[in-house]
Design an enzyme around this catalytic site. Structure first.
Site, PDB file in Angstrom:
ATOM      1  N   GLY A 147       0.870  -1.042   0.006  1.00 49.39           N
ATOM      2  CA  GLY A 147       0.069  -0.145  -0.053  1.00 49.39           C
ATOM      3  C   GLY A 147       0.856   1.245  -0.003  1.00 49.39           C
ATOM      4  O   GLY A 147       0.460   2.219  -0.701  1.00 49.39           O
ATOM      5  N   THR A 148       1.983   1.110   0.753  1.00 46.62           N
ATOM      6  CA  THR A 148       2.580   2.365   0.759  1.00 46.62           C
ATOM      7  C   THR A 148       3.397   2.836  -0.433  1.00 46.62           C
ATOM      8  O   THR A 148       3.405   4.039  -0.978  1.00 46.62           O
ATOM      9  CB  THR A 148       3.952   2.163   1.805  1.00 46.62           C
ATOM     10  N   ASN A 204      -8.216   3.494   8.705  1.00 48.05           N
ATOM     11  CA  ASN A 204      -7.499   2.258   9.411  1.00 48.05           C
ATOM     12  C   ASN A 204      -7.778   2.314  11.140  1.00 48.05           C
ATOM     13  O   ASN A 204      -7.864   1.229  11.638  1.00 48.05           O
ATOM     14  CB  ASN A 204      -6.154   2.161   9.150  1.00 48.05           C
ATOM     15  N   GLN A 222      -7.678  -0.478   3.483  1.00 48.08           N
ATOM     16  CA  GLN A 222      -8.544  -0.939   4.369  1.00 48.08           C
ATOM     17  C   GLN A 222      -9.798  -1.326   3.806  1.00 48.08           C
ATOM     18  O   GLN A 222     -10.355  -2.410   4.152  1.00 48.08           O
ATOM     19  CB  GLN A 222      -8.644  -0.168   5.574  1.00 48.08           C
ATOM     20  N   SER A 234      -3.263  -3.432  -0.780  1.00 48.37           N
ATOM     21  CA  SER A 234      -2.140  -4.411  -0.117  1.00 48.37           C
ATOM     22  C   SER A 234      -2.823  -5.660  -0.019  1.00 48.37           C
ATOM     23  O   SER A 234      -3.647  -5.925   0.405  1.00 48.37           O
ATOM     24  CB  SER A 234      -1.698  -3.453   1.435  1.00 48.37           C
ATOM     25  N   HIS A 260      -1.402  -7.936   2.336  1.00 51.21           N
ATOM     26  CA  HIS A 260      -1.401  -8.656   3.659  1.00 51.21           C
ATOM     27  C   HIS A 260      -2.500  -8.294   4.774  1.00 51.21           C
ATOM     28  O   HIS A 260      -2.862  -8.741   5.691  1.00 51.21           O
ATOM     29  CB  HIS A 260      -0.125  -8.277   4.608  1.00 51.21           C
ATOM     30  N   CYS A 269       0.999   1.715  13.585  1.00 55.12           N
ATOM     31  CA  CYS A 269       2.023   2.219  13.128  1.00 55.12           C
ATOM     32  C   CYS A 269       2.485   3.136  14.023  1.00 55.12           C
ATOM     33  O   CYS A 269       3.758   3.346  14.459  1.00 55.12           O
ATOM     34  CB  CYS A 269       2.037   2.967  11.762  1.00 55.12           C
TER      35      CYS A 269
HETATM   36  N1  PLP Z   1      -3.040   2.567   4.072  1.00 51.99           N
HETATM   37  C1  PLP Z   1      -3.547   2.166   5.112  1.00 51.99           C
HETATM   38  C2  PLP Z   1      -5.105   2.707   5.162  1.00 51.99           C
HETATM   39  C3  PLP Z   1      -3.129   1.364   6.005  1.00 51.99           C
HETATM   40  O1  PLP Z   1      -3.829   1.007   6.777  1.00 51.99           O
HETATM   41  C4  PLP Z   1      -1.931   0.764   5.792  1.00 51.99           C
HETATM   42  C5  PLP Z   1      -1.246  -0.065   6.570  1.00 51.99           C
HETATM   43  O2  PLP Z   1      -1.533  -0.145   7.572  1.00 51.99           O
HETATM   44  C6  PLP Z   1      -1.127   1.441   4.437  1.00 51.99           C
HETATM   45  C7  PLP Z   1      -1.720   2.271   3.711  1.00 51.99           C
HETATM   46  C8  PLP Z   1       0.185   0.832   4.107  1.00 51.99           C
HETATM   47  O3  PLP Z   1       0.118  -0.391   3.841  1.00 51.99           O
HETATM   48  P1  PLP Z   1       1.264  -1.331   3.275  1.00 51.99           P
HETATM   49  O4  PLP Z   1       1.782  -1.994   4.752  1.00 51.99           O
HETATM   50  O5  PLP Z   1       1.151  -2.414   2.425  1.00 51.99           O
HETATM   51  O6  PLP Z   1       2.587  -0.472   2.931  1.00 51.99           O
END
Ligand code: PLP
Length: 412
Positions: A94-95, A173, A201, A221, A223, A344
């Site tokens: 996701g990032t 999230n 999410q 993402s 996972h 996080c």
């Molecule tokens: N965006 C949201 C809303 C998330 O909850 C998360 C992870 O917690 C991410 C992005 C980041 O995803 P990734 O861990 O796959 O980089």
């Protein structure tokens, strides 16, 4: 809820031994942080770690088989979100997807300097926005209401002919609150801006049909939907001029360089397909029961988030006067995993940026615990939580420090 309710909370009896059930097996209620891989996902991936180790770019048979596996996974992912195969770019998660999307959108609209985003984005978007701001991009952060719902009037005000891209998350999230992204995308399009949504999410928990919307870019993402970590996908609407974040080889049609992570891509394909077929009504019923019973048994507690537009699996409950980190520690001792604020930012005792944006009074925000259920959550898991949380909260509330909440701001 009011000060009297809080006094009653202070007087609540201390309950049964909270560690008693620790040996009954773990209860995992932190699915918004990550999820266990589905057995079918792991099974599909395994051959690609060993016998089927080929590089999809290789011209011989083993390469062809790896290529075919990637092609099949792409089709599965595309089908799960209503896109075309050619619109899917595999990423590391996701990032990366959000970073790639926003940077590409800014490059595609070079005469415009504004990024519109929201006050409650995940760090994947928020930190990038902060960084871009130091490099000359004008960032407009749209506030939210006390429920976590987007302030639509402020959103409208933020739009204009100078906006290159709008990035708004589909589901929050921390609270599970949903933004009306299809509507937001239409409004962005009306001013000629591109629209990205962080659907990390939302994916796997809601029906997504990108073709029926004006969304240009959507990231998610693996996972979070019972797939592997370190893999994700970015939907890029056909025809959009896309400059890659990672350059090198011609993989992903030149949109993301580097040898493909074939096992993870295969896993993501299976996970996305399983998630698209999942029925969340049972999970939602468990979540609703958890919430209703905790609210009935614990005074001076409130559910945070937009109860009219929320993910089916998420419950963020604030226990006034209790320290969320301490609650989590006690839950952990009882074999129960949950989170405070965003995973996080766990470890920080400051209320999260999301709860601050919602103007949740500090005494509640510091006691906010997020329970996020998964497709694997059972009624017995919920019973275990209900058996210990009221006593833990009562135990942890200072005997009679009396925080003074501002009930008019709340929506419990
Ligand atoms: N965006 C949201 C809303 C998330 O909850 C998360 C992870 O917690 C991410 C992005 C980041 O995803 P990734 O861990 O796959 O980089």
């Amino acid at each position: 809820m009011n000060a009297t309710a809080l006094e009653a909370a202070c007087d609540a009896p201390i309950g049964a031994d909270q560690d008693a059930d620790a040996n009954a097996g773990p209860v995992y209620l932190d699915a918004n942080a990550t999820t266990p891989m589905a057995p079918a996902v792991l099974a599909a991936m395994l051959p690609y770690f060993s016998a089927e180790f080929g590089n999809p770019s290789s011209p011989y048979a083993a390469g062809g088989r790896a290529r075919a596996a990637v092609t099949e996974a792409r089709a599965r992912v595309a089908a799960a979100i209503g896109g075309e195969d050619s619109e899917i770019v595999f990423t590391s998660g996701g990032t990366e997807g959000a970073n790639a999307a926003i940077r590409a959108a800014l490059k595609a609209n070079p005469k415009r300097r504004v990024l519109v985003t929201t006050a409650v984005e995940h760090a994947a978007v928020r930190t990038l926005a902060d960084r871009l701001e130091t490099r000359g991009v004008i960032v407009r952060r749209v506030p939210v209401e006390s429920t976590g719902a987007l302030d639509i009037a402020a959103f409208e005000d933020a739009l204009g002919p100078d906006v290159a891209v709008v990035s708004a998350m589909w589901a929050n999230n921390e609270t599970g609150t949903l933004f009306p992204v299809a509507e937001l995308a239409e409004r962005a399009k009306a001013v000629g801006a591109l629209f990205h949504t962080d659907a990390v999410q939302a994916a796997g928990k809601l029906t997504i049909d990108v073709a029926a919307t004006a969304i240009d870019l959507l990231s998610f993402s693996g996972h979070k939907l019972h797939g592997p970590k370190g893999i994700g996908a970015l939907y890029v609407r056909r025809g959009l001029k896309f400059s890659p974040l990672i350059v090198g080889g011609r993989q992903e049609r030149g949109r993301r360089a580097g040898t493909e992570n074939v096992p993870a891509i295969v896993g993501l394909g299976v996970a996305a397909e399983l998630a698209a077929a999942a029925d969340w009504s049972g999970v939602q019923a468990l979540r609703d029961r958890l919430e209703a019973e905790l609210m009935a048994r614990i005074t001076a507690a409130m559910v945070l988030g937009d109860r009219g537009a929320r993910l089916p699996n998420t419950s963020c409950i604030a226990f006034a006067g209790a320290d969320a980190e301490a609650v989590l520690h006690r839950l952990d001792r009882a074999g129960i995993a949950a989170a405070s604020g965003a995973a996080c930012s766990s470890g920080s005792i400051e209320p999260s940026h999301v709860l601050r944006a919602m103007a949740v009074p500090d005494t509640f925000a510091r006691g906010a615990v997020r329970f996020s259920l998964s497709r694997d959550t059972t009624a017995a898991d919920i019973d275990r939580v209900l058996a210990v949380v009221p006593a833990i909260v009562a135990d942890l509330r200072p005997p009679c420090r009396r925080p003074s909440p501002s009930p008019e701001k709340l929506h419990a």
